[in-house]
Design an enzyme around this catalytic site. Structure first.
Site, mmCIF file in Angstrom:
data_model
loop_
_atom_site.group_PDB
_atom_site.id
_atom_site.type_symbol
_atom_site.label_atom_id
_atom_site.label_comp_id
_atom_site.label_asym_id
_atom_site.label_seq_id
_atom_site.Cartn_x
_atom_site.Cartn_y
_atom_site.Cartn_z
ATOM 1 N N GLU A 33 38.662 -15.381 -39.706
ATOM 2 C CA GLU A 33 39.181 -16.695 -40.108
ATOM 3 C C GLU A 33 38.088 -17.537 -40.768
ATOM 4 O O GLU A 33 37.102 -17.922 -40.118
ATOM 5 C CB GLU A 33 39.762 -17.441 -38.907
ATOM 6 C CG GLU A 33 40.955 -16.747 -38.271
ATOM 7 C CD GLU A 33 42.160 -16.701 -39.182
ATOM 8 O OE1 GLU A 33 42.382 -17.654 -39.963
ATOM 9 O OE2 GLU A 33 42.903 -15.701 -39.113
ATOM 10 N N GLU A 74 40.270 -24.950 -33.131
ATOM 11 C CA GLU A 74 40.462 -24.005 -34.243
ATOM 12 C C GLU A 74 41.053 -22.690 -33.734
ATOM 13 O O GLU A 74 41.898 -22.085 -34.407
ATOM 14 C CB GLU A 74 39.139 -23.764 -34.971
ATOM 15 C CG GLU A 74 39.285 -23.003 -36.259
ATOM 16 C CD GLU A 74 40.122 -23.706 -37.308
ATOM 17 O OE1 GLU A 74 41.098 -23.081 -37.784
ATOM 18 O OE2 GLU A 74 39.828 -24.855 -37.657
ATOM 19 N N LYS A 99 52.738 -25.237 -38.275
ATOM 20 C CA LYS A 99 51.426 -24.928 -38.851
ATOM 21 C C LYS A 99 50.717 -26.185 -39.330
ATOM 22 O O LYS A 99 49.507 -26.350 -39.118
ATOM 23 C CB LYS A 99 51.571 -23.938 -40.000
ATOM 24 C CG LYS A 99 51.892 -22.532 -39.567
ATOM 25 C CD LYS A 99 51.949 -21.634 -40.791
ATOM 26 C CE LYS A 99 51.986 -20.179 -40.440
ATOM 27 N NZ LYS A 99 51.850 -19.317 -41.627
ATOM 28 N N ASP A 100 51.447 -27.072 -39.982
ATOM 29 C CA ASP A 100 50.846 -28.310 -40.484
ATOM 30 C C ASP A 100 50.368 -29.202 -39.350
ATOM 31 O O ASP A 100 49.299 -29.820 -39.446
ATOM 32 C CB ASP A 100 51.840 -29.066 -41.366
ATOM 33 C CG ASP A 100 52.099 -28.388 -42.701
ATOM 34 O OD1 ASP A 100 51.391 -27.409 -43.027
ATOM 35 O OD2 ASP A 100 53.027 -28.826 -43.415
#
Length: 126
Positions: A33, A74, A99-100
């Protein structure tokens, strides 16, 4: 061996395995990521600055809590993204909203962390 001691041994084994799974999740996220990698690099830079500027114990506590919180958030964001992707590969407004929102939580924490970092570091370098 009594049943109680076997149960205790199994509980201890499951407990230790939970750390293995957790570290595996952290390692996989760190390797795959981009945003997590950015936060790790930023954390290393902040830690280096902390040593160079001579942070107090209280300042270190705040900085380390912010770093830990940022990395943890995160990881949660990544988990939410993976779960949403697992549930559907098609566009759905609720999937986007989830997700947002998770990304927004990371952004809020990052901005607040930067402000607190500036409050700690600016007086030491100015």
């Amino acid at each position: 061996m009594s049943m109680d001691s076997r149960d205790h041994k199994n509980e201890w084994s499951r407990f230790l395995k939970s750390f293995v799974h957790a570290w595996r999740g952290i390692w996989k996220t760190a390797r795959s990521e981009r945003n997590f990698q950015f936060h790790i690099i930023a954390a290393c830079a902040v830690i280096l600055c902390g040593f160079l500027t001579g942070l107090s114990t209280a300042e270190w506590a705040v900085v380390l809590m912010l770093i830990g919180g940022m990395l943890a958030l995160e990881l949660v964001n990544t988990a939410i993204e993976h779960v949403v992707d697992l549930v559907t590969d098609q566009y759905h407004p609720l999937a986007k909203a989830a997700k947002d929102a998770a990304a927004g939580a990371v952004c809020v924490f990052a901005v607040i962390s930067c402000i607190i970092g500036l409050l700690i570091f600016l007086p030491k370098i100015c």
